[in-house]
Design a protein around this motif. Structure first.
Motif, short mmCIF file in Angstrom:
data_model
loop_
_atom_site.label_atom_id
_atom_site.label_comp_id
_atom_site.label_asym_id
_atom_site.label_seq_id
_atom_site.Cartn_x
_atom_site.Cartn_y
_atom_site.Cartn_z
N SER A 225 0.82 -1.20 0.00
CA SER A 225 0.00 0.00 0.00
C SER A 225 0.86 1.25 0.00
O SER A 225 2.02 1.23 0.36
CB SER A 225 -0.92 -0.01 1.21
N ASN B 219 1.42 7.09 3.66
CA ASN B 219 1.03 8.47 3.89
C ASN B 219 2.23 9.16 4.54
O ASN B 219 2.47 9.03 5.74
CB ASN B 219 -0.19 8.49 4.81
N PRO C 197 -4.55 1.50 -1.18
CA PRO C 197 -4.72 2.34 0.01
C PRO C 197 -4.14 1.66 1.25
O PRO C 197 -4.00 0.44 1.27
CB PRO C 197 -6.24 2.45 0.14
N LEU D 269 -11.13 3.04 -0.01
CA LEU D 269 -10.33 2.89 1.22
C LEU D 269 -10.68 1.62 1.98
O LEU D 269 -10.16 1.38 3.06
CB LEU D 269 -10.50 4.12 2.11
N PRO E 43 -2.17 9.71 -0.80
CA PRO E 43 -2.81 9.15 0.40
C PRO E 43 -3.12 10.20 1.46
O PRO E 43 -4.12 10.12 2.17
CB PRO E 43 -1.79 8.15 0.94
N GLN F 158 -6.80 10.99 3.07
CA GLN F 158 -7.00 10.95 4.52
C GLN F 158 -7.67 12.24 5.00
O GLN F 158 -8.59 12.20 5.82
CB GLN F 158 -5.65 10.77 5.24
#
Ligand code: ARG
Length: 660
Positions: free
Chosen positions: A72, A75, A185, A228, A582, A586
């Motif tokens: 994934s 972030n 994700p 997500l 990402p 979020q």
């Protein structure tokens, strides 16, 4: 380098075990009995320090490998917040809730990200009577930064900003990961259920631009949650129950007496609604009969249920046309669905002593809310309040939703506030555990900044609007002479993609809280932050590899074998921008503001253009035009950009085409 997940996983396991035993050893060293009784105290202390040092290194490489072997996307902002959070807590243990602010930097000279916590922390300390220079705090934070995989260096600037420079090799590896695995994700800790209540037009009344906004925004929210990994239930809470059905049924009986055997050809339900309303307002007998019809419908007499169903079907077909155009999927669960539950819900409130009688009405007052809910009208009927209480109960207890979102115009904000407060008052949910939220939006205005209307002052029919969009989009394509280049099939596809994409994007790219001006001219402009521009940019990026004769297999192979170089300033900027995806998602998950995604896609497209203008992807012979050199790592940057853009389009419900 090649990712071998199994190999990494086993190494991580091994490291974790080692960390465990090291930690145990450290704990035993800390044991005062152990220390006081041994003469080798200093030696042990030194060993302890060494162990801690090794432990840190192990932790750091574990984190690095964990990030890189996960499929994934990382972030980056969140990871920086973890790292800085730790440092901030360590440098100011006296503050209970030190502020944590990490943001990406636009200007390269200030680093890639920035941490601005030191200033706010100095303020907090000052309030406690401790005077410290924010720069000193910033220094302390930097000293306390744990070993990590992603920061190259930090520096303090101005009054106490911390500029963060990311490690180039790390960013490059994240891009390779993205190219190999696609946009995956981050994993969810647990599977969560989301109910999104959107679109929700009213039967027999017109589906207006407000419902169009709700449809577009709600659909996009669902797509985001689905991407997500949430379990999403899309609900169309249509207004299919209420007193308006009395007059509609009475009028149906008069107009189409044989409606029970022959399906009534109601072509224009809105006109039908208007006619019956007119009679309701002017004919006393009709009005009386309309009231009787409501009672007989509510007591579920078969003929009346049949009439009601017929009318609902006509509306349903109309709504479906809009949904088909806009590629919206939604389950109808209208107000009528909650009929029986409404009786129960009223009882629940009565049993707890929350109901007050007022001139035959039953009201529920909620502390802190200025307006009471009317749960039963004086004629015994239920209201919009009752059906929303019942729907909320159903979503909480039957659907067991973790998140419930209502997408309607902001005008209904107070209604939802009171409904949510009442549900909390009676103990149905705890807002700390379940997220129940009204995602409101502003009104749609015409180009004259007045309420959106046709020239003659009528409400605009959605199908007419969508058709005009199609026409305008074709005009635009012809104006650009695309009809001479594209096949008829490609042209039609481009027309639909542009028309519906633009209508959706225009809505989504504005902050939903604000009113929004509907303008075909603006949305079809191919300059600026519009779908037309982005769709065009996307097809152009996609065509770069094709025009250089590089097929997908070659790109795929290159993703695994070619390092993504980021030495050029514009490559670096683009690489970082791609990886912010990402972090954008979020943020939207938190505030449900989809324009952030549009702004991001626009920024990505313009950052790409900057890159493409200054970095050659293929080098051609000046005379012959033949490709003499392919800079494969740049092809990979093109590919990564397109991959992220495609995912963004998908979430916005925009359908890009191969050729435009
Ligand atoms: N039918 C309503 C309207 O047209 C919207 C319903 C929204 N959903 C809800 N649960 N109240 O305004």
């Amino acid at each position: 380098w090649v990712l071998n997940t199994c190999f990494f996983a086993s190494r991580i396991k091994f490291m974790e075990n080692e960390i465990k035993s090291l930690s145990a050893e450290i704990e035993s060293l800390k044991n005062p009995q152990n220390l006081s009784s041994t003469p080798r105290l200093d030696e042990l202390r030194e060993e302890n320090a060494k162990l801690k040092y090794r432990l840190n290194i192990l932790k750091k490489s574990m984190q690095e490998e964990r990030t890189l072997c996960s499929k994934s996307m990382l972030n980056i902002n969140q990871r920086l917040q973890e790292v800085f959070g730790e440092a901030i807590r360590a440098s100011c243990p006296e503050l209970d809730n030190p502020p944590l602010a990490v943001t990406p930097n636009q200007q390269a000279k200030f680093g890639d990200y920035q941490c601005n916590s030191a200033m706010a922390m100095a303020q907090m300390l000052k309030a406690k009577g401790v005077k410290v220079n924010p720069r000193e705090i910033a220094e302390k934070i930097i000293q306390n930064l744990p070993d990590n995989e992603l920061i190259q260096k930090t520096e303090i600037a101005g009054p106490g900003f911390i500029n963060i420079h990311l490690k180039r090799t790390f960013v490059s590896q994240l891009l390779s990961n993205l190219l190999v695995n696609g946009v995956v994700p981050p994993p969810l800790a647990s599977r969560k259920k989301v109910v999104v209540d959107f679109s929700s037009p009213n039967i027999a009344k017109e589906m207006h631009v407000g419902h169009l906004r709700s449809t577009i925004i709600g659909e996009s929210m669902c797509r985001l949650f689905e991407f997500l990994g949430y379990d999403v239930l899309r609900l169309n809470h249509v207004g299919d129950w209420g007193t308006q059905f009395g007059m509609l049924i009475a009028h149906l009986q008069d107009q189409f007496p044989d409606y029970l055997t022959v399906s009534p050809p109601i072509g224009d339900l809105q006109a039908f609604y208007k006619e019956s309303k007119k009679r309701f307002d002017s004919e006393e007998d009709f009005k009386k009969r309309a009231y009787q019809c409501v009672v007989r419908l509510q007591s579920k007499e078969p003929d009346f249920i049949k009439a009601w169903k017929l009318i609902c079907d006509v509306s349903r077909n109309e709504f479906q046309k809009v949904y088909d155009c806009l590629d919206v999927s939604i389950i109808e669960r209208g107000e009528s669905f909650y009929q029986d539950l409404m009786t129960e819900v009223v009882k629940k409130f009565e049993e707890k002593g929350f109901v007050q009688l007022d001139e035959g009405r039953k009201l529920v007052f909620v502390p802190g809310q200025s307006i009471p809910l009317t749960v039963v009208k004086s004629d015994g009927g239920y209201t919009y309040d009752t059906s929303d209480l019942a729907a909320l109960h159903h979503r909480l207890f039957e659907e067991k939703a973790d998140i419930i979102i209502y997408v309607t115009d902001s005008g209904q904000g107070t209604h939802f506030q009171v409904v949510f407060a009442a549900a909390q008052m009676i103990g149905w949910y705890d807002p700390q555990v379940t997220r129940v939220e009204h995602a409101g939006f502003g009104v749609v205005l015409g180009e004259d900044k007045k309420k959106f209307k046709t020239r003659s002052g009528d409400t605009v029919r959605l199908m007419d609007l969508l058709e005009e969009g199609l026409k305008r989009s074709m005009d635009k394509l012809q104006e650009k002479e695309r009809d001479k280049v594209l096949t008829p099939d490609e042209l039609i596809k481009a027309q639909r993609s542009v028309a519906f994409g633009c209508i959706k994007y225009a809505d989504l790219s504005h902050n939903r809280i604000n009113d929004y001006v509907f303008s075909f001219d603006k949305m079809l402009d191919d300059r600026g932050n519009t779908a037309a521009y982005l769709l065009y940019a996307f097809t152009r990026i996609r065509s770069i590899a094709r025009l250089a004769n590089i097929d997908e297999a070659t790109l795929k192979k290159a993703a695994e074998t070619t390092e993504v170089l980021l030495d050029h300033e514009k490559e670096w900027k683009l690489g970082k921008c791609i990886l912010r995806f990402p972090e954008i998602l979020q943020k939207i998950l938190d505030d449900l503001l989809l324009h952030t995604l549009c702004d991001y896609l626009y920024e990505l497209a313009t950052t790409f253009t900057e890159f493409y203008d200054s970095c050659y992807c293929v080098e051609k012979d000046r005379q012959t035009g033949e490709v003499v050199k392919v800079n494969m790592w740049r092809m990979l940057l093109c590919d990564a950009t397109a991959t992220v853009m495609a995912k963004g389009f998908d979430i916005l419900g925009i359908n890009p085409v191969q050729r435009m």
